[in-house]
Motif scaffolding. Structure first.
Motif, PDB file in Angstrom:
ATOM      1  N   VAL A   1       5.057  -1.585   2.770  1.00 34.46           N
ATOM      2  CA  VAL A   1       4.234  -0.219   2.699  1.00 34.46           C
ATOM      3  C   VAL A   1       4.935   0.393   1.887  1.00 34.46           C
ATOM      4  O   VAL A   1       6.432   0.700   1.578  1.00 34.46           O
ATOM      5  N   LEU A   2       4.869   1.456   1.247  1.00 29.78           N
ATOM      6  CA  LEU A   2       5.716   2.565   0.192  1.00 29.78           C
ATOM      7  C   LEU A   2       5.361   4.133   0.634  1.00 29.78           C
ATOM      8  O   LEU A   2       4.528   4.378   0.546  1.00 29.78           O
ATOM      9  N   TYR A   3       6.056   4.318   1.837  1.00 28.36           N
ATOM     10  CA  TYR A   3       5.961   5.021   2.585  1.00 28.36           C
ATOM     11  C   TYR A   3       6.544   6.613   1.117  1.00 28.36           C
ATOM     12  O   TYR A   3       7.157   6.644   1.117  1.00 28.36           O
ATOM     13  N   GLU A   4       5.922   7.771   0.850  1.00 29.61           N
ATOM     14  CA  GLU A   4       6.247   8.583  -0.304  1.00 29.61           C
ATOM     15  C   GLU A   4       5.962   9.447  -0.087  1.00 29.61           C
ATOM     16  O   GLU A   4       5.920  10.547   0.806  1.00 29.61           O
TER      17      GLU A   4
ATOM     18  N   VAL B   1       1.421  -1.229   0.190  1.00 29.95           N
ATOM     19  CA  VAL B   1       0.271   0.031  -0.250  1.00 29.95           C
ATOM     20  C   VAL B   1       0.705   1.049   0.177  1.00 29.95           C
ATOM     21  O   VAL B   1       1.841   1.302   0.158  1.00 29.95           O
ATOM     22  N   LEU B   2       0.340   1.699  -0.889  1.00 32.66           N
ATOM     23  CA  LEU B   2       0.815   3.534  -0.071  1.00 32.66           C
ATOM     24  C   LEU B   2       0.579   4.627   0.574  1.00 32.66           C
ATOM     25  O   LEU B   2      -0.351   3.979   0.414  1.00 32.66           O
ATOM     26  N   LEU B   3       1.624   4.310   1.244  1.00 36.16           N
ATOM     27  CA  LEU B   3       0.940   5.776   2.356  1.00 36.16           C
ATOM     28  C   LEU B   3       1.749   6.914   2.149  1.00 36.16           C
ATOM     29  O   LEU B   3       3.267   7.650   2.211  1.00 36.16           O
ATOM     30  N   ILE B   4       1.109   8.094   1.649  1.00 32.45           N
ATOM     31  CA  ILE B   4       1.485   9.752   1.300  1.00 32.45           C
ATOM     32  C   ILE B   4       2.065  10.311   2.454  1.00 32.45           C
ATOM     33  O   ILE B   4       0.728  10.709   3.179  1.00 32.45           O
ATOM     34  N   ALA B   5       3.094  10.722   2.925  1.00 34.09           N
ATOM     35  CA  ALA B   5       3.342  11.657   4.074  1.00 34.09           C
ATOM     36  C   ALA B   5       2.160  12.845   3.672  1.00 34.09           C
ATOM     37  O   ALA B   5       2.026  13.926   5.182  1.00 34.09           O
ATOM     38  N   ALA B   6       2.047  13.574   2.737  1.00 32.92           N
ATOM     39  CA  ALA B   6       1.485  15.016   2.583  1.00 32.92           C
ATOM     40  C   ALA B   6       0.347  14.992   3.326  1.00 32.92           C
ATOM     41  O   ALA B   6      -0.476  15.762   3.649  1.00 32.92           O
ATOM     42  N   CYS B   7      -0.450  13.771   2.468  1.00 28.18           N
ATOM     43  CA  CYS B   7      -1.728  13.551   3.395  1.00 28.18           C
ATOM     44  C   CYS B   7      -2.034  13.150   4.437  1.00 28.18           C
ATOM     45  O   CYS B   7      -3.120  13.062   5.084  1.00 28.18           O
ATOM     46  N   LEU B   8      -0.804  13.005   5.311  1.00 31.63           N
ATOM     47  CA  LEU B   8      -1.348  12.069   6.644  1.00 31.63           C
ATOM     48  C   LEU B   8      -0.410  12.831   7.815  1.00 31.63           C
ATOM     49  O   LEU B   8       0.624  13.381   7.994  1.00 31.63           O
ATOM     50  N   THR B   9      -0.989  12.853   8.691  1.00 32.25           N
ATOM     51  CA  THR B   9      -0.053  12.974  10.379  1.00 32.25           C
ATOM     52  C   THR B   9       1.076  11.704  10.631  1.00 32.25           C
ATOM     53  O   THR B   9       0.852  11.325  10.451  1.00 32.25           O
ATOM     54  N   GLY B  10       2.338  12.796  11.069  1.00 34.97           N
ATOM     55  CA  GLY B  10       3.046  11.080  11.363  1.00 34.97           C
ATOM     56  C   GLY B  10       2.234  10.134  12.450  1.00 34.97           C
ATOM     57  O   GLY B  10       2.875   9.344  12.733  1.00 34.97           O
ATOM     58  N   GLU B  11       1.253  10.280  13.384  1.00 36.65           N
ATOM     59  CA  GLU B  11       0.423   9.436  14.082  1.00 36.65           C
ATOM     60  C   GLU B  11      -0.332   8.315  13.080  1.00 36.65           C
ATOM     61  O   GLU B  11      -0.290   6.925  13.357  1.00 36.65           O
TER      62      GLU B  11
END
Length: 262
Positions: A164-167, A138-148
């Motif tokens: 996870v692919l952290y973007e 799954v892709l988790l886009i840092a710009a869309c999400l909080t650190g938590e």
């Protein structure tokens, strides 16, 4: 309001609606939920890996229609013949013209390479959903999400056996990842707020990522020489969509590209 803001606002409404209609229990009971996911990490680091994560993408907010003539079936066959390291499939409908059915169809053909579900994850439900439709990553886009959220969603994916692919796009995004070790980190050369592409972005951020993590460069890669250059900065993965999809035969375009980096 940026394009990204619009996408995220719309996505939250969309997911709330789906959650009201589809119980998590139904997802967990789906046949794909029982399969063992294929590792992207292993695929990118194995000897002779092409490192190419080839994407199926019909359209985008910045380019409009890229290719709505080819089927996911023929493109998947073409990508497998080209010996890609992995496949990426857009499942966002409203902005990218993709569907979850695209990923499920690709999964019936592709049983040997990992599939990344490319979407805007804003809720834990989507991670369970990704497993249910046959995704491995799954892709988790840092710009869309909080650190938590990045931490919690990442843990949920791991608990489900997914990778996870952290973007990230900039230092601020990178700082949201509390622990950078042993992750797959994608550096997006496209600014999701303006959709401008800057390939120097991968190189600038690469030095901030520890060697225990796998580096992936995303967006704007149109020349095999770029891949060769990025390999010097220890990049193992190269996510390419538009460059292949704009061709009449994306699989063949991918094959020709890979032949030049071998």
């Amino acid at each position: 309001m940026t394009i990204l803001d619009k996408i995220i606002a719309f996505k939250k409404q969309e997911i709330a609606k789906i959650k009201a209609e589809v119980p998590v229990k139904k997802l967990v009971e789906s046949p794909n939920f029982k399969r063992t996911p294929i590792s992207l990490k292993a695929s990118l680091t194995e000897k002779f890996s092409t490192g190419i994560i080839a994407e199926f993408k019909r359209q985008s907010p910045s380019k409009g229609i890229i290719n709505d003539k080819v089927s996911v079936t023929e493109v998947t066959h073409g990508y497998l013949d080209a010996d890609v390291a992995a496949q990426s499939i857009l499942t966002d409908t409203s902005f990218f013209g993709g569907t979850m059915a695209d990923l499920m169809e690709a999964r019936t053909i592709n049983t040997t390479k990992p599939i990344l579900r490319k979407d805007f994850v804003v809720d834990a439900f989507q991670i369970v959903e990704a497993k249910a439709i046959g995704a491995d990553v799954v892709l988790l886009i840092a710009a869309c999400l909080t650190g938590e959220q990045l931490k919690n969603y990442g843990q949920l994916a791991t608990d489900l056996g997914l990778e996870v692919l952290y973007e990230v796009h900039n230092q601020e995004d990178l700082d949201k990842l509390s622990d950078l070790d042993n992750k797959i980190i994608g550096i997006n050369n496209r600014d999701l707020k303006t959709f401008k592409v800057d390939l120097e972005n991968s190189i600038e951020l690469a030095s901030q990522i520890p060697s225990s993590s796998i580096k992936v460069s995303e967006s704007g890669i149109s020349d095999p020489r770029i891949v060769s250059g990025l390999k010097e900065y220890d990049f193992k993965g190269f996510l390419i969509g538009e460059n292949f999809m704009k061709a009449e035969d994306p699989g063949l375009a991918c094959q020709e590209f890979i032949n030049q980096i071998r």
